[in-house]
Scaffold this motif. Sequence first.
Motif, PDB file in Angstrom:
ATOM      1  N   ASN A  89       0.828  -1.215   0.000  1.00 33.48           N
ATOM      2  CA  ASN A  89       0.000   0.000   0.000  1.00 33.48           C
ATOM      3  C   ASN A  89       0.854   1.254   0.000  1.00 33.48           C
ATOM      4  O   ASN A  89       0.573   2.214  -0.726  1.00 33.48           O
ATOM      5  N   ASP A  94      -2.985   0.507  -4.867  1.00 35.12           N
ATOM      6  CA  ASP A  94      -4.247   1.192  -4.591  1.00 35.12           C
ATOM      7  C   ASP A  94      -5.459   0.414  -5.091  1.00 35.12           C
ATOM      8  O   ASP A  94      -6.576   0.937  -5.077  1.00 35.12           O
ATOM      9  N   LEU A  97      -9.306   0.436  -3.705  1.00 32.79           N
ATOM     10  CA  LEU A  97      -9.246   1.190  -2.451  1.00 32.79           C
ATOM     11  C   LEU A  97     -10.615   1.735  -2.061  1.00 32.79           C
ATOM     12  O   LEU A  97     -11.005   1.720  -0.889  1.00 32.79           O
ATOM     13  N   ARG A 104      -8.496   0.273   6.118  1.00 34.91           N
ATOM     14  CA  ARG A 104      -7.386   0.332   5.162  1.00 34.91           C
ATOM     15  C   ARG A 104      -6.944   1.773   4.931  1.00 34.91           C
ATOM     16  O   ARG A 104      -5.742   2.079   4.968  1.00 34.91           O
ATOM     17  N   ARG A 108      -3.344   3.678   6.102  1.00 40.22           N
ATOM     18  CA  ARG A 108      -2.552   4.374   5.085  1.00 40.22           C
ATOM     19  C   ARG A 108      -2.300   5.830   5.494  1.00 40.22           C
ATOM     20  O   ARG A 108      -1.183   6.337   5.375  1.00 40.22           O
ATOM     21  N   MET A 244      -6.044  -4.790   4.284  1.00 42.92           N
ATOM     22  CA  MET A 244      -5.160  -3.916   3.512  1.00 42.92           C
ATOM     23  C   MET A 244      -5.026  -4.373   2.061  1.00 42.92           C
ATOM     24  O   MET A 244      -4.366  -3.704   1.260  1.00 42.92           O
TER      25      MET A 244
END
Length: 603
Positions: A89, A94, A97, A104, A108, A244
Amino acid sequence: MSFPTKSFFRRHPLLLSLCLASSFLLPYCGLNAQSSSSSSSNPDNAPDATAPKEPPTKVAPRIAQPEAGGSAITLETSEPLFYLAVALNVCGYDTDLANSAPVRLKIRDEINAEVADSAEARTSRDALCGYVREHTLDDASLNLAQYISLALYLSPPPELTPTVGETELPPDSTQVVNILPLLRTFAEDVHLNALWIEHRSEYEDLLKRVHDPLTKTILASNIYLHLPVSSYDGRRFLVLLEPMLAPSTTNARIYSNDYIVVTSPAGQPLGAVHMDDIRHIYLHYEVEPLVYSRATAMERLQPLLKAVQDAPLDYTYKTEIVPLITECLIKAIEDRTMDVGLVKPAKPTAVKQRAEIEQYNAELSTYEHDAETVRRKAVDLAMRQGWVLTEYFYNQVGQMEKDSVSLKEYMGEMVYGMDVERESHHARQIAFLPSGSRDVLRRAPQQLTGLQLAEEKIYKGDLTGASDIATKVLADPNGDHAQAHYVLARVNLMQRQPGAAFADFQEVLDSSKDPRTLAWAHIYLGRLYDVKDDRRKAVSEYQAALTVRDAQPDTKAAAEKGIKEPFVAPKVAQQAKDEDDDDAPLDPSGKAEKDAYRPPPPH
């Protein structure tokens, strides 16, 4: 049978859910779910904190160990997988996403803040991402798969080291194993373990959301197949949840006796996963042992492989009958139990007039007709994609359903009762599609080199090419001489030189350390001794194959069959006996050798 204690039920609610859901499963209450990490770096926060602490032991090459007497089926998270997913990530992964669970994006953002505040973190991030860029594959799914494969064989942080030697790692993971020093440095600079602890509650919430649908899926599958959910016996089905990663992708693989699914929950609805993909792998977990238990019956099914040579299937399914049969049977089960997208009419609870019953029966008949039409279209699609036994097994599973017997009981009848000539003829009439089905278990295609290429050449009949490769390996002081002799031994068999084959197989036994190679060298020698009418030596070789303890079911089946009855290659035994010549042809056409001494399925 030992039964779980009350404390065990408290720690593992999936077992309790399954046991309470159906009296059918009460005698088989060996199923649990672990909302746990493979990490031991934070025992105070582990959800299984009530469990007794085990003394430190050498880390086994598996992502987590089942509890003694516990379940073969687990739902977990993994800190090493989290670390590698975070690294991807940070370095531009991505994918999907917008559809991911909120945690997630939170993680990030927190990592980006850490990087912005720390020069050391920026330096370690740049080094990490440089490595990721240099090792990016063109196929996005394979690119992700190599890191997942590595994560499954890592010890918990902060060590993050492989739990097996590099030669024992999954092949794709060796391409990225050198990321680990960079990952350890980056994890320390951004305090990744603290983030893992901070967001554990969100991970636990997602596990709980997946728990019930997974329980229902497993329960429904076992009830339909009339199979018990048994306790851990050396095989296991493991579902790993990692938010993730992209929720659009399910990554699955089979490592020896471990059936592993890595999946990610969606954000809307929160916790949703691709349960059909998970069920597909679970059916592999249940069906494969039943197919392999009939491995001795598979030889007569080999003609079916000829019919799929032009099908859009992976190499394995075109060259090995057991995987082909397994996948066709699984697709048949899936088609039998699929959601047909129609509303089944509800039976009236209180009927006052006969007309209401007649109307219900008419509606039910229409539903069943329309539902069968939908299912048959799915069967036809599978057949055109190359799964040429799907229709046969679809009909057989339908009969199994009517007879209300278990798949285990009915498997023998399905396999032994198959009209191979009829099914082969049917398969040859199929107009295959240009591309096949999406395979959750798709393995990374690899460019075959060295002895791997020699194995493929043997199967395709290029014996000269295979022999040339093996000879070059023998000339290399650092080559795998044992495997080269193994290749040459089978080439000699197919070239009707059993005397030379004996010598090469003996070299294999003297030098190889690979259990599968050793076991099959003994089996081949046993068959050669049977052809030479030396039953005592043949049985001795088959027994030796069993002592090697190769884990594959086909090895055990072949050795036990050899002990039970002598091996006889078509048109072989009497000719060899009459000629009394160690180098006499085993079969003038060479076909017997190619069929009887074809390479066993790969690891």
